[in-house]
Design an enzyme around this catalytic site. Structure first.
Site, short mmCIF file in Angstrom:
data_model
loop_
_atom_site.label_atom_id
_atom_site.label_comp_id
_atom_site.label_asym_id
_atom_site.label_seq_id
_atom_site.Cartn_x
_atom_site.Cartn_y
_atom_site.Cartn_z
N THR A 32 28.85 -5.56 -48.37
CA THR A 32 27.53 -6.19 -48.35
C THR A 32 27.62 -7.66 -48.73
O THR A 32 28.53 -8.07 -49.47
CB THR A 32 26.61 -5.47 -49.37
N TYR A 91 25.20 -3.15 -58.37
CA TYR A 91 25.44 -2.68 -56.99
C TYR A 91 26.53 -3.53 -56.33
O TYR A 91 27.51 -3.01 -55.79
CB TYR A 91 24.13 -2.73 -56.18
N1 LIG Z 1 20.82 -1.04 -45.41
C1 LIG Z 1 21.31 -2.29 -45.59
O1 LIG Z 1 20.65 -3.30 -45.29
C2 LIG Z 1 22.70 -2.47 -46.16
C3 LIG Z 1 23.17 -3.77 -46.38
C4 LIG Z 1 24.45 -3.94 -46.87
C5 LIG Z 1 25.26 -2.83 -47.10
N2 LIG Z 1 24.79 -1.59 -46.90
C6 LIG Z 1 25.69 -0.45 -47.15
O2 LIG Z 1 25.71 0.36 -46.00
C7 LIG Z 1 25.91 1.73 -46.33
C8 LIG Z 1 24.86 2.58 -45.66
O3 LIG Z 1 23.56 2.16 -46.09
P1 LIG Z 1 22.24 2.91 -45.57
O4 LIG Z 1 21.14 1.92 -45.64
O5 LIG Z 1 22.54 3.61 -44.30
O6 LIG Z 1 22.03 3.96 -46.76
P2 LIG Z 1 21.65 5.52 -46.68
O7 LIG Z 1 21.26 5.93 -48.07
O8 LIG Z 1 20.68 5.77 -45.59
O9 LIG Z 1 23.04 6.18 -46.28
C9 LIG Z 1 24.04 6.52 -47.20
C10 LIG Z 1 24.54 7.92 -46.88
O10 LIG Z 1 25.62 8.26 -47.74
C11 LIG Z 1 25.44 9.58 -48.21
N3 LIG Z 1 26.14 9.68 -49.50
C12 LIG Z 1 25.88 8.97 -50.64
N4 LIG Z 1 26.71 9.35 -51.62
C13 LIG Z 1 27.54 10.30 -51.09
C14 LIG Z 1 28.61 11.06 -51.62
N5 LIG Z 1 28.97 10.96 -52.90
N6 LIG Z 1 29.25 11.92 -50.80
C15 LIG Z 1 28.86 12.06 -49.50
N7 LIG Z 1 27.85 11.37 -48.95
C16 LIG Z 1 27.18 10.51 -49.74
C17 LIG Z 1 23.93 9.75 -48.33
O11 LIG Z 1 23.51 11.10 -48.34
C18 LIG Z 1 23.45 9.00 -47.09
O12 LIG Z 1 23.38 9.83 -45.96
C19 LIG Z 1 25.90 1.79 -47.85
O13 LIG Z 1 27.24 1.80 -48.29
C20 LIG Z 1 25.23 0.49 -48.26
O14 LIG Z 1 25.69 0.05 -49.52
C21 LIG Z 1 23.52 -1.37 -46.43
#
Ligand SMILES: NC(=O)c1ccc[n+]([C@@H]2O[C@H](COP(=O)([O-])OP(=O)(O)OC[C@H]3O[C@@H](n4cnc5c(N)ncnc54)[C@H](O)[C@@H]3O)[C@@H](O)[C@H]2O)c1
Length: 321
Positions: A114, A138
């Site tokens: 991120t 985070y």
């Molecule tokens: N949404 C954004 O704008 C953004 C920006 C930068 C980085 N990210 C990163 O992208 C990734 C995805 O983000 P998102 O918005 O899709 O979030 P999200 O919460 O929709 O998806 C995360 C998924 O990981 C699963 N998960 C979490 N912990 C787990 C574990 N211990 N074992 C198995 N599964 C697990 C959750 O059930 C979920 O389905 C994350 O790593 C987040 O930090 C997101």
């Protein structure tokens, strides 16, 4: 080629799974459904498991050639009040996954990092060599995992890409999948909740920033542009290299600009109210995406209007208004 999409029942991971399938890959989703949704994994093999479950991972890693790691907790505010939860899942859980990969034959991993690893950058647009100085737990956990990947890469020959996403937004053009966070903190779906009466008003955090209209400026990138970069990331790893790459458009939009686009596209007014600045929110975060453009021969294709219209198409189908 079979690919394990860890966290594939979440927002970005499910879009990556769909794009992989469209490009002829065979995604298998691995997710503990803590913040994910089985409905986003519909049409795919879903293995319900935790990243810390080495035995379950070992079995499924035998069947794949590469791993995409989306699983994490990702609320900045929550990470400040409950850092234990974040270090446990994102660092301890992440390293457990990394070890399971190392104990398998898989040597290719793509990680969801991120722009929060940069903290408050001194210079814009943000290049990958900007010092990594996160300003919240985070971001600390994401940086810790980047460090682990770099060390494992040097010592054990694991090949990786750390993709540093800017603001992921929008939904698949099919309308079948989209953003589903609970609670929702991201600007566009939060504005839709305000339109639908599911929250009293959209809060605008600060209008006195040194930006053209006083509100924060961010780099919004369509989730399918992110997903396409991941597929190209697999081809990059086949060349035997590893690196970190920003994924953004290189263009910033203010909160007010995004709200105007939402009001124009939905034809509805967004109920809104001003709120104080949030601590640690930089005035402006915009990517320099040239490294990804060069190494992947990729460029974000979708505009802010396409982001808003696909997101609204998805939100409208949720039957909540
Ligand atoms: N949404 C954004 O704008 C953004 C920006 C930068 C980085 N990210 C990163 O992208 C990734 C995805 O983000 P998102 O918005 O899709 O979030 P999200 O919460 O929709 O998806 C995360 C998924 O990981 C699963 N998960 C979490 N912990 C787990 C574990 N211990 N074992 C198995 N599964 C697990 C959750 O059930 C979920 O389905 C994350 O790593 C987040 O930090 C997101």
């Amino acid at each position: 080629m079979p690919v394990l999409v860890v966290g594939g029942a979440g927002y970005i991971g499910s879009h990556a799974a769909h794009t992989l399938k469209r490009r002829g890959y065979e995604p298998i989703i691995y997710d503990n459904l803590s913040t994910g949704h089985a409905e986003l994994a519909k049409g795919f093999e879903l293995v319900v498991g935790d990243v810390a479950d080495s035995a379950k991972l070992a079995a499924v890693l035998k069947r794949v050639d590469a791993v995409m790691h989306f699983a994490a907790h990702a609320y900045v505010g929550e990470s400040v009040v409950d850092p234990r939860k974040y270090f446990h899942n994102n660092v301890l859980g992440g390293v457990a996954l990394l070890n399971a990969v190392l104990d398998s034959k898989v040597r290719k991993l793509i990680f969801s990092s991120t722009c929060a690893v940069y903290g408050i950058p001194a210079k814009l647009p943000i290049r990958e060599d900007t010092p990594r100085l996160p300003v919240n737990p985070y971001g600390d956990t994401k940086l810790a995992f980047e460090h682990a990947l770099e060390a494992y890469g040097r010592a054990y020959g694991l090949r990786f890409v750390s993709f540093r996403y800017f603001n992921a937004a929008g939904a698949d053009e099919s309308g079948g999948i989209g953003e589903l966070h609970s609670p929702e903190t991201h600007l566009i779906p939060s504005a839709f909740e305000a339109i639908k009466g599911e929250r009293p008003a959209l809060e605008i955090f600060g209008e006195d920033y040194p930006t053209p209209d006083g509100t924060c400026v961010r780099d919004y990138i369509h989730v399918n542009d992110l997903a396409e970069a991941h597929v190209l990331g697999l081809e990059y790893l086949d060349r035997g290299e590893s690196t970190a790459m920003n994924l953004g458009t290189g263009q910033g939009h203010s909160v007010r600009e995004v709200i105007s686009s939402i009001e124009r596209i939905t034809g509805r007014e967004v109920p809104k109210r001003m709120a104080p600045r949030r601590p640690g929110d930089p005035a402006e975060l915009v990517a320099d995406p040239s490294r990804a453009e060069e190494l992947l021969r990729w460029k974000a294709q979708r505009s802010l209007n396409q982001i808003v219209s696909t997101a609204w198409n998805w939100a409208s189908r949720q039957g909540k208004h």
